[in-house]
Write an enzyme that holds these catalytic residues in place. Sequence first.
Site, PDB file in Angstrom:
ATOM      1  N   GLY A  29       8.300 -58.979 -57.172  1.00 50.76           N
ATOM      2  CA  GLY A  29       8.746 -58.702 -55.813  1.00 50.76           C
ATOM      3  C   GLY A  29      10.176 -59.144 -55.573  1.00 50.76           C
ATOM      4  O   GLY A  29      11.058 -58.978 -56.421  1.00 50.76           O
ATOM      5  N   CYS A  30      10.413 -59.727 -54.411  1.00 54.71           N
ATOM      6  CA  CYS A  30      11.771 -60.115 -54.025  1.00 54.71           C
ATOM      7  C   CYS A  30      12.382 -61.180 -54.928  1.00 54.71           C
ATOM      8  O   CYS A  30      13.602 -61.362 -54.945  1.00 54.71           O
ATOM      9  CB  CYS A  30      11.778 -60.599 -52.577  1.00 54.71           C
ATOM     10  SG  CYS A  30      11.456 -59.291 -51.372  1.00 54.71           S
ATOM     11  N   ALA A  31      11.563 -61.908 -55.671  1.00 56.33           N
ATOM     12  CA  ALA A  31      12.079 -62.913 -56.604  1.00 56.33           C
ATOM     13  C   ALA A  31      12.527 -62.299 -57.931  1.00 56.33           C
ATOM     14  O   ALA A  31      13.056 -63.001 -58.791  1.00 56.33           O
ATOM     15  CB  ALA A  31      11.015 -63.977 -56.870  1.00 56.33           C
ATOM     16  N   LEU A  46      12.936 -65.786 -52.954  1.00 58.31           N
ATOM     17  CA  LEU A  46      11.524 -66.052 -52.705  1.00 58.31           C
ATOM     18  C   LEU A  46      10.735 -64.766 -52.912  1.00 58.31           C
ATOM     19  O   LEU A  46      11.188 -63.680 -52.542  1.00 58.31           O
ATOM     20  CB  LEU A  46      11.321 -66.552 -51.279  1.00 58.31           C
ATOM     21  CG  LEU A  46      11.923 -67.921 -50.974  1.00 58.31           C
ATOM     22  CD1 LEU A  46      12.105 -68.097 -49.471  1.00 58.31           C
ATOM     23  CD2 LEU A  46      11.048 -69.024 -51.534  1.00 58.31           C
TER      24      LEU A  46
END
Length: 354
Positions: free
Chosen positions: A139-141, A336
């Site tokens: 994901g965003c990480a 995160l």
Amino acid sequence: MSVYLHGLSTALPPHCLTQSEVKERAAVIFSQKYPQFDRLSKTFETAGIDRRYSVVPIDWFSAEHGWSDRNTAFISGAKSMFIAAAQRALEDAGWSGAEVDCVVTVTSTGIATPSLEAQVFGEMGFREDIMRVPVFGLGCAGGVSGLSTAQILAAGRPGSKVLLVVVEACSLSFRADRLQNADIIATVLFGDGSAAACICTDLPAAGNVVTLGRGHQKIWPDTLDIMGWDVDEAGFGVVFDRSIPAFVSAEFAVATKGALEAADLDHVQIDRYVCHPGGAKVVDAIEDALHLEHGSLDAERDTLRTTGNMSAPTVMFVIKAVLQAGHTGQMMSCALGPGFTASFLPFQVSAQAA
């Protein structure tokens, strides 16, 4: 063994969607069947986003879509973005596709098997013995974790050329059938994009030297429901908890302290934090948690304003902006993502020795 950044690039898909037209289209789709829409629609103005980009035109979102056509659109759009970002990074590094020894592909917004680097094998000119490392679900990480993975692989085989490509098509997860707050917020925030980096232990021939440190991650127990996907017959459905800004305010400073200690660094040694801008409130929360001057994460806000939250590649857009602005010194990148996880990568930017 030092590991260096040799090339860095970004790429966007062809369809530019202004925030105002997305809001107008969302109102047509949601307002009659979702009572909460009028209240939530105010976030279109407060999200700090002027525009974002999509692999499909805006009319696509007015029709119903199932898993098959969403994923077909993902493969088509992701392949184009992969090629654009990868070729630009190779050009920036002065490498050819045939010189790449290992390619790391990061994505979380669609499924391709064979994975994307195999799908574009011919166009990229990769060798038949290239090592392929596809990574899904960060994901965003994914941008920071992808850089960390590429750094480890490059350090493990000195002299090898590692290409990292991060591709996301978040817009394709748009859902009008579930009528959940998270779907409205996703419509407000998310766009599509890609980024690529060339990484090797050889010292770059020219320009500032970007030395990548070893990555660090922190996962919090019992937080699976904060961020991620629900998967059903229609496709991916975003899990995006409203507690994220508060969670960042409460937990991010301690996680960052752990990352700094792992890198043998201290907060006062960091010349700039380079962060994934998950949303305007998240950027504010990071500044507060790390006791940074309000507004200091200007490249993060500019990236959010001009491209939206593209998930994994977004932080690489920020890194590129920071480097192009001429910043030097000790940096710490952070993001995160699902898990719930914080991912960190320290890097040093210094002038090339004469």
